[in-house]
Motif scaffolding. Sequence first.
Motif, PDB file in Angstrom:
ATOM      1  N   MET A  80       0.133   7.327   2.753  1.00 61.59           N
ATOM      2  CA  MET A  80       1.175   7.033   1.887  1.00 61.59           C
ATOM      3  C   MET A  80       2.243   6.477   2.862  1.00 61.59           C
ATOM      4  SD  MET A  80      -0.064   7.070  -0.965  1.00 61.59           S
ATOM      5  CE  MET A  80       1.332   6.515  -1.696  1.00 61.59           C
ATOM      6  N   THR A 138      -1.896   5.443  -5.205  1.00 62.75           N
ATOM      7  CA  THR A 138      -0.789   6.520  -5.462  1.00 62.75           C
ATOM      8  C   THR A 138      -1.647   7.621  -6.525  1.00 62.75           C
ATOM      9  OG1 THR A 138       1.270   5.038  -4.987  1.00 62.75           O
ATOM     10  CG2 THR A 138       1.312   7.043  -6.358  1.00 62.75           C
ATOM     11  N   SER A 160      -4.309   9.476  -4.543  1.00 62.99           N
ATOM     12  CA  SER A 160      -3.807  10.392  -3.828  1.00 62.99           C
ATOM     13  C   SER A 160      -3.296  11.596  -4.451  1.00 62.99           C
ATOM     14  CB  SER A 160      -2.785   9.542  -2.796  1.00 62.99           C
ATOM     15  OG  SER A 160      -3.504   8.801  -1.947  1.00 62.99           O
ATOM     16  N   GLY A 189       5.177   6.381  -2.786  1.00 63.14           N
ATOM     17  CA  GLY A 189       4.422   5.137  -3.369  1.00 63.14           C
ATOM     18  C   GLY A 189       5.413   4.083  -4.199  1.00 63.14           C
ATOM     19  N   ILE A 242      -1.092  -0.398  -3.441  1.00 67.53           N
ATOM     20  CA  ILE A 242      -0.299   0.843  -3.562  1.00 67.53           C
ATOM     21  C   ILE A 242      -0.257   1.411  -4.923  1.00 67.53           C
ATOM     22  CG2 ILE A 242       2.076   1.459  -3.581  1.00 67.53           C
ATOM     23  CD1 ILE A 242       2.819  -0.555  -1.196  1.00 67.53           C
ATOM     24  N   VAL A 268       3.795  12.195  -3.411  1.00 70.30           N
ATOM     25  CA  VAL A 268       2.972  10.843  -3.476  1.00 70.30           C
ATOM     26  C   VAL A 268       3.675   9.771  -4.243  1.00 70.30           C
ATOM     27  CG1 VAL A 268       0.745   9.944  -3.840  1.00 70.30           C
ATOM     28  CG2 VAL A 268       1.075  12.127  -2.926  1.00 70.30           C
TER      29      VAL A 268
END
Length: 239
Positions: A205, A165, A168, A135, A161, A131
Amino acid sequence: MTEGTRQQRREARGRRNARAAAWLAWIMWALSIALTVLSLWLLLLSLSHPGVHIFVHWIEGTVLAIGFSTVGALVAPRYSRNSIGWIFCAVGFLYAAVHFVAEYAIYALLAAPGSLPAGEAAAWVFSWLFVPQIGLSGLLLLLFPDGRVQSIGWRWFAWLIVFATPASMVVAALSPGEIIGLDPIHNPLGIEGLPNLYEPVQALMLTLLLLAASSQLVRLRRARGVEQQQIKWFAYAAV
């Protein structure tokens, strides 16, 4: 203290900072190369066991780890105030790290179970480490080549973002079931009862990454001179 003495001290401090930046950049490069070499060695060991799952992204992981890390090591010491060189270093290191933990987990859990310690830990790290890799790649696309976003709108997208990030990462780290990229391996710390959200996280993403890439097209239309050439060469390298 005279003005000349102050100037000499500022110059000496600048040289020390430049040397420190160069050391840090090349240390990150060396770590990325070392992880990549170890990853390829583990891949060869896994290939000696027929039928073992192969990490399908090993080619791009190798190329991008070496490429980004090398560019970062060359650029960061020369333009230490521009964040782009350091982002190149970090992205290259993340590609190398993701590749390494993937190959380690595959060998330790599938190819030769029990031969290496902490195989499940490596699989869990892989479950969320991809991730920040994506990102940070998106932020690189937004900031290249001058280290600044183009407008307020793109600044808000950069913050999206930044916040998406880590959120996620948590979701991926706790998702149960098979880990994308390590398909036969299940997340050892996944919480049963929760849905498997690897695919939605990956889709989110990658969507952010593609939108960030579109910012380079907008920037290219407005760029002139050296900046235009930098964007073109970056696009050629990416293709």
